[in-house]
Design a protein around this motif. Structure first.
Motif, PDB file in Angstrom:
ATOM      1  N   GLY A 152      25.587-122.832 -39.376  1.00 48.17           N
ATOM      2  CA  GLY A 152      25.375-123.107 -37.966  1.00 48.17           C
ATOM      3  C   GLY A 152      25.606-121.905 -37.074  1.00 48.17           C
ATOM      4  N   ILE A 153      26.019-122.165 -35.848  1.00 47.14           N
ATOM      5  CA  ILE A 153      26.141-121.109 -34.854  1.00 47.14           C
ATOM      6  C   ILE A 153      27.203-120.078 -35.224  1.00 47.14           C
ATOM      7  N   TYR A 154      28.262-120.521 -35.914  1.00 46.76           N
ATOM      8  CA  TYR A 154      29.339-119.592 -36.263  1.00 46.76           C
ATOM      9  C   TYR A 154      28.865-118.538 -37.261  1.00 46.76           C
ATOM     10  N   LEU A 155      28.058-118.952 -38.215  1.00 48.08           N
ATOM     11  CA  LEU A 155      27.524-117.995 -39.186  1.00 48.08           C
ATOM     12  C   LEU A 155      26.473-117.094 -38.539  1.00 48.08           C
ATOM     13  N   VAL A 156      25.686-117.658 -37.622  1.00 46.44           N
ATOM     14  CA  VAL A 156      24.697-116.858 -36.892  1.00 46.44           C
ATOM     15  C   VAL A 156      25.396-115.734 -36.133  1.00 46.44           C
ATOM     16  N   LEU A 157      26.459-116.067 -35.406  1.00 43.72           N
ATOM     17  CA  LEU A 157      27.188-115.073 -34.628  1.00 43.72           C
ATOM     18  C   LEU A 157      27.852-114.039 -35.529  1.00 43.72           C
ATOM     19  N   PHE A 158      28.360-114.481 -36.673  1.00 45.26           N
ATOM     20  CA  PHE A 158      28.991-113.540 -37.600  1.00 45.26           C
ATOM     21  C   PHE A 158      27.971-112.560 -38.156  1.00 45.26           C
ATOM     22  N   ILE A 159      26.774-113.056 -38.485  1.00 44.04           N
ATOM     23  CA  ILE A 159      25.740-112.185 -39.036  1.00 44.04           C
ATOM     24  C   ILE A 159      25.312-111.147 -38.007  1.00 44.04           C
ATOM     25  N   VAL A 160      25.149-111.578 -36.754  1.00 48.73           N
ATOM     26  CA  VAL A 160      24.787-110.640 -35.687  1.00 48.73           C
ATOM     27  C   VAL A 160      25.850-109.558 -35.558  1.00 48.73           C
ATOM     28  N   PHE A 161      27.116-109.967 -35.609  1.00 50.18           N
ATOM     29  CA  PHE A 161      28.215-109.003 -35.562  1.00 50.18           C
ATOM     30  C   PHE A 161      28.202-108.092 -36.779  1.00 50.18           C
ATOM     31  N   ALA A 162      28.020-108.685 -37.962  1.00 47.50           N
ATOM     32  CA  ALA A 162      28.121-107.929 -39.215  1.00 47.50           C
ATOM     33  C   ALA A 162      27.012-106.904 -39.371  1.00 47.50           C
ATOM     34  N   GLU A 163      25.844-107.169 -38.770  1.00 43.40           N
ATOM     35  CA  GLU A 163      24.725-106.226 -38.911  1.00 43.40           C
ATOM     36  C   GLU A 163      25.081-104.838 -38.404  1.00 43.40           C
ATOM     37  N   THR A 164      25.938-104.768 -37.394  1.00 40.70           N
ATOM     38  CA  THR A 164      26.339-103.452 -36.881  1.00 40.70           C
ATOM     39  C   THR A 164      27.833-103.207 -37.007  1.00 40.70           C
ATOM     40  N   GLY A 165      28.621-104.291 -37.046  1.00 43.01           N
ATOM     41  CA  GLY A 165      30.064-104.129 -37.138  1.00 43.01           C
ATOM     42  C   GLY A 165      30.551-103.825 -38.537  1.00 43.01           C
ATOM     43  N   LEU A 166      29.766-104.230 -39.526  1.00 37.58           N
ATOM     44  CA  LEU A 166      30.124-103.986 -40.924  1.00 37.58           C
ATOM     45  C   LEU A 166      29.036-103.126 -41.557  1.00 37.58           C
ATOM     46  N   PHE A 167      29.437-102.072 -42.208  1.00 37.77           N
ATOM     47  CA  PHE A 167      28.492-101.109 -42.773  1.00 37.77           C
ATOM     48  C   PHE A 167      27.525-101.772 -43.745  1.00 37.77           C
ATOM     49  N   ALA A 168      27.989-102.832 -44.438  1.00 35.80           N
ATOM     50  CA  ALA A 168      27.164-103.479 -45.461  1.00 35.80           C
ATOM     51  C   ALA A 168      26.220-104.520 -44.875  1.00 35.80           C
ATOM     52  N   GLY A 169      26.188-104.654 -43.547  1.00 34.31           N
ATOM     53  CA  GLY A 169      25.395-105.712 -42.944  1.00 34.31           C
ATOM     54  C   GLY A 169      23.926-105.398 -42.779  1.00 34.31           C
ATOM     55  N   PHE A 170      23.475-104.226 -43.265  1.00 35.33           N
ATOM     56  CA  PHE A 170      22.089-103.817 -43.021  1.00 35.33           C
ATOM     57  C   PHE A 170      21.065-104.712 -43.698  1.00 35.33           C
ATOM     58  N   PHE A 171      21.458-105.438 -44.770  1.00 35.52           N
ATOM     59  CA  PHE A 171      20.500-106.250 -45.511  1.00 35.52           C
ATOM     60  C   PHE A 171      20.326-107.640 -44.901  1.00 35.52           C
ATOM     61  N   LEU A 172      21.142-107.990 -43.912  1.00 34.12           N
ATOM     62  CA  LEU A 172      21.106-109.328 -43.331  1.00 34.12           C
ATOM     63  C   LEU A 172      19.918-109.483 -42.381  1.00 34.12           C
ATOM     64  N   PRO A 173      19.368-110.713 -42.242  1.00 34.72           N
ATOM     65  CA  PRO A 173      18.242-110.919 -41.327  1.00 34.72           C
ATOM     66  C   PRO A 173      18.698-110.771 -39.884  1.00 34.72           C
ATOM     67  N   GLY A 174      17.901-110.125 -39.065  1.00 35.75           N
ATOM     68  CA  GLY A 174      18.293-109.916 -37.674  1.00 35.75           C
ATOM     69  C   GLY A 174      17.316-110.527 -36.707  1.00 35.75           C
ATOM     70  N   ASP A 175      16.154-109.881 -36.517  1.00 35.48           N
ATOM     71  CA  ASP A 175      15.163-110.360 -35.560  1.00 35.48           C
ATOM     72  C   ASP A 175      14.696-111.785 -35.885  1.00 35.48           C
ATOM     73  N   SER A 176      14.390-112.027 -37.142  1.00 36.08           N
ATOM     74  CA  SER A 176      13.911-113.355 -37.531  1.00 36.08           C
ATOM     75  C   SER A 176      14.998-114.406 -37.356  1.00 36.08           C
ATOM     76  N   LEU A 177      16.256-114.020 -37.529  1.00 37.32           N
ATOM     77  CA  LEU A 177      17.359-114.961 -37.343  1.00 37.32           C
ATOM     78  C   LEU A 177      17.470-115.368 -35.876  1.00 37.32           C
ATOM     79  N   LEU A 178      17.326-114.387 -34.969  1.00 38.87           N
ATOM     80  CA  LEU A 178      17.391-114.693 -33.544  1.00 38.87           C
ATOM     81  C   LEU A 178      16.210-115.551 -33.115  1.00 38.87           C
ATOM     82  N   PHE A 179      15.026-115.221 -33.604  1.00 36.26           N
ATOM     83  CA  PHE A 179      13.827-115.987 -33.272  1.00 36.26           C
ATOM     84  C   PHE A 179      13.994-117.437 -33.709  1.00 36.26           C
ATOM     85  N   LEU A 180      14.485-117.621 -34.925  1.00 31.98           N
ATOM     86  CA  LEU A 180      14.670-118.971 -35.450  1.00 31.98           C
ATOM     87  C   LEU A 180      15.821-119.686 -34.748  1.00 31.98           C
ATOM     88  N   SER A 181      16.832-118.937 -34.353  1.00 34.86           N
ATOM     89  CA  SER A 181      17.942-119.537 -33.604  1.00 34.86           C
ATOM     90  C   SER A 181      17.443-120.121 -32.290  1.00 34.86           C
TER      91      SER A 181
END
Length: 223
Positions: free
Chosen positions: A20-49
């Motif tokens: 849900g929303i908590y995982l969505v927010l974590f992924i958005v944070f992790a994409e730039t806050g965590l070095f390993a987050g580069f493989f996570l969906p970004g634009d498509s996740l926001l569009f679908l959200s």
């Protein structure tokens, strides 16, 4: 979870339904806050959200208005992105001291640090904003900004502008395009998630690939 497949990791709908929303927010944070987050969906996740905005916001608070649901979701995602970028910048700044003192090796040349620093001094604001819309680059742009010690105040300003533009444009687009396609053409975007993801990947990566190919041809012509 018994039907889990590795391919689901690039499907944004998997994360929305899983956490849900908590995982969505974590992924958005992790994409730039965590070095390993580069493989996570970004634009498509926001569009679908944006498509699932009502369901996501109702996990926190009940809001009857469609617009307010999308607006609040965009705000929360923007905040998560801002915090993630700040963590990435902090990490880069901490590691930058070590890199500036590091001797040149076969894989590391200090001159590239100074070239990056010069680039960020001239185009840093634009780079931070545009990187938000480009996969991979939005993970590393904040880190590089920290490494080259981009002005903190300037960085924060463009971080806020970039994160806000990114979140609001994609979330609102997802929500209202879904309604337009459903009401006007009886076309349910939720049934074509794979196609949406593919289109989003092509749209966001094509400029990067084109730029690299253009630069490569330019370098060859100068040799």
């Amino acid at each position: 979870m018994n039907d889990f497949s590795w391919g689901q990791l690039v499907n944004p709908e998997f994360y929305i339904k899983l956490g849900g929303i908590y995982l969505v927010l974590f992924i958005v944070f992790a994409e730039t806050g965590l070095f390993a987050g580069f493989f996570l969906p970004g634009d498509s996740l926001l569009f679908l959200s944006g498509i699932y905005s009502k369901e996501l916001i109702r996990e926190i608070i009940y809001i009857k208005s469609d617009f307010l649901s999308v607006f609040l979701l965009s705000c929360l995602i923007s905040i998560a992105g801002i915090i993630g970028n700040e963590i990435g910048y902090w990490f880069g700044k901490k590691s930058g001291t070590y890199l500036y003192n590091k001797k040149d090796t076969f894989l590391f040349k200090k001159k590239y640090l100074f070239q990056a620093k010069e680039f960020y001094e001239k185009h840093g604001g634009r780079a931070i904003i545009l990187a938000r819309f480009l996969p991979m680059l939005r993970t590393f742009a904040p880190i590089i900004a920290g490494i080259v010690q981009m002005n903190k105040g300037k960085y924060l300003l463009y971080n806020v502008l970039g994160s806000t533009a990114w979140s609001f444009s994609l979330v609102f687009a997802g929500h209202y395009l879904y309604n337009i396609f459903l009401n006007e053409f009886n076309f349910d975007l939720k049934r074509h998630i794979e196609t949406i993801v593919l289109i989003m990947v092509i749209v966001t990566t094509t400029p990067v690939v084109a730029k690299l190919l253009f630069q490569k041809n330019k370098d060859k012509s100068q040799d």
